[in-house]
Design a protein around this motif. Sequence first.
Motif, PDB file in Angstrom:
ATOM      1  N   ASP A   1     -10.094   2.189   2.180  1.00  0.00           N
ATOM      2  CA  ASP A   1     -10.888   1.299   1.302  1.00  0.00           C
ATOM      3  C   ASP A   1     -12.294   1.043   1.842  1.00  0.00           C
ATOM      4  O   ASP A   1     -13.273   1.139   1.103  1.00  0.00           O
ATOM      5  CB  ASP A   1     -10.136  -0.009   0.964  1.00  0.00           C
TER       6      ASP A   1
ATOM      7  N   ASP B   1      -6.428  -5.160  -0.521  1.00  0.00           N
ATOM      8  CA  ASP B   1      -5.424  -6.216  -0.722  1.00  0.00           C
ATOM      9  C   ASP B   1      -5.801  -7.095  -1.908  1.00  0.00           C
ATOM     10  O   ASP B   1      -4.961  -7.447  -2.741  1.00  0.00           O
ATOM     11  CB  ASP B   1      -5.309  -7.084   0.544  1.00  0.00           C
TER      12      ASP B   1
ATOM     13  N   TYR C   1      -8.052  -3.235  14.430  1.00  0.00           N
ATOM     14  CA  TYR C   1      -8.534  -2.922  13.073  1.00  0.00           C
ATOM     15  C   TYR C   1     -10.065  -2.757  13.053  1.00  0.00           C
ATOM     16  O   TYR C   1     -10.593  -1.754  12.588  1.00  0.00           O
ATOM     17  CB  TYR C   1      -8.106  -4.033  12.100  1.00  0.00           C
TER      18      TYR C   1
ATOM     19  N   GLU D   1       0.877  -1.180   0.000  1.00  0.00           N
ATOM     20  CA  GLU D   1       0.000   0.000   0.000  1.00  0.00           C
ATOM     21  C   GLU D   1       0.911   1.225   0.000  1.00  0.00           C
ATOM     22  O   GLU D   1       1.759   1.370   0.877  1.00  0.00           O
ATOM     23  CB  GLU D   1      -0.851  -0.045   1.273  1.00  0.00           C
TER      24      GLU D   1
END
Length: 389
Positions: free
Chosen positions: A40, A176, A225, A33
């Motif tokens: 995203d 990803d 996350y 990245e």
Amino acid sequence: MYDPKPVELANQFHQATYATPATVQAYAPGRIEILGNHTDYNAGTTLSTAINRGTAVVLSPSDTSGVNLSAANLDQSVHFDPTTDETMSDEYQWANYVKGVFNLLRPHGIEVDNVNCTFAGSIPMGAGLSSSAALEVATAYALIEFAGGQLKPITIAKVAQAAEQRFAGCNCGLLDQFSSIFGVPSGLIHSDFRTLETTSVELPAEARFIMINPHIEHALAESPYNERRSSCEKATAQFNSLLDHPVETLRDVSWEEFTQYRDRIDPEAAQRAEHVIAEITRVAHGIELLEQQNLHAFGQLLYDSHETSRTAFENSCPELDLIVEAAREAGALGARLSGGGWGGSVVVLARESEAKALCQSIIKTGRTHRLDPSAEITIPSAGAQIINP
Ligand code: GLA
């Protein structure tokens, strides 16, 4: 273009384990990245590359029902029923990604059973280079080929993402999987997660991306996350009630609106949103700078990105900060954490003529701080593919 090593290893292991050659071979690369951190799942934009390391998945028919699955690098094998959606034990966590793809392709008419499946990879695990997405994408490509089916690349990306979310517990976006599928040799991928369109962006010939892996533990499913994703959703809902236009995601909040209204939303949610909205702005600016061949200013955007990761999104850690500072001291054009954060790797932007010296200098600084980093100059590479024997 693909890394031949995992393909060879997967084939050798397959032959040795199942006494039959593979009839289908698929390959998917890892990714870096470059800009657009945590944008995203906020319907934002990113710049990324597929890299010259990846995962190969090879298959052959078997006489018995179920899937015989082997991980060549680990020298481990398991057996599972592809029609059930239960995850494997902790001991075989790697199998969950593959199991997820077998299971989630079924509603799309790709129903593979009675099969031997072997995978091998050259992406270091836990390095933030998306070894899991490469495994999911390569599995999907192999199964679709094996079943003689056809699915759109975006559908494949969504199946792979769902496997990650449901079978590995990380509520990730599509970055990803998109990077692994839409990779372009020697260029960057610009992804727009609102329109789901990708375009390629040319890189100045002298630009090199170096991955510095400080070798620290990293597992996104156990990181904050998912919590960060919830904070972004909270900020979205609060901006939606404040602004005079609909706010479906943070993509709908401009930087000007953010600065004007930030004090009127939950402080923690505002802090997380600051990083995401700034990143979306940086991606747009970054594309302009690359068009102007202005690597110096583009590199500064990478440093700026790391700074709001560190201070606002709080997804960095002392080891990554140290590597970024080591890169700055060594004269790198830019450096930032790449991917989810809380571990993984730092991406460093350098001119080709300076890249090797930079690697040595960063490794040396890392070692004086009790780290043992490794450095690799990566090559932007093509996306996932079927390899014909
Ligand atoms: C991980 C996730 C991606 C993305 C990045 C952060 O790599 O899998 O979907 O959210 O983190 O940008």
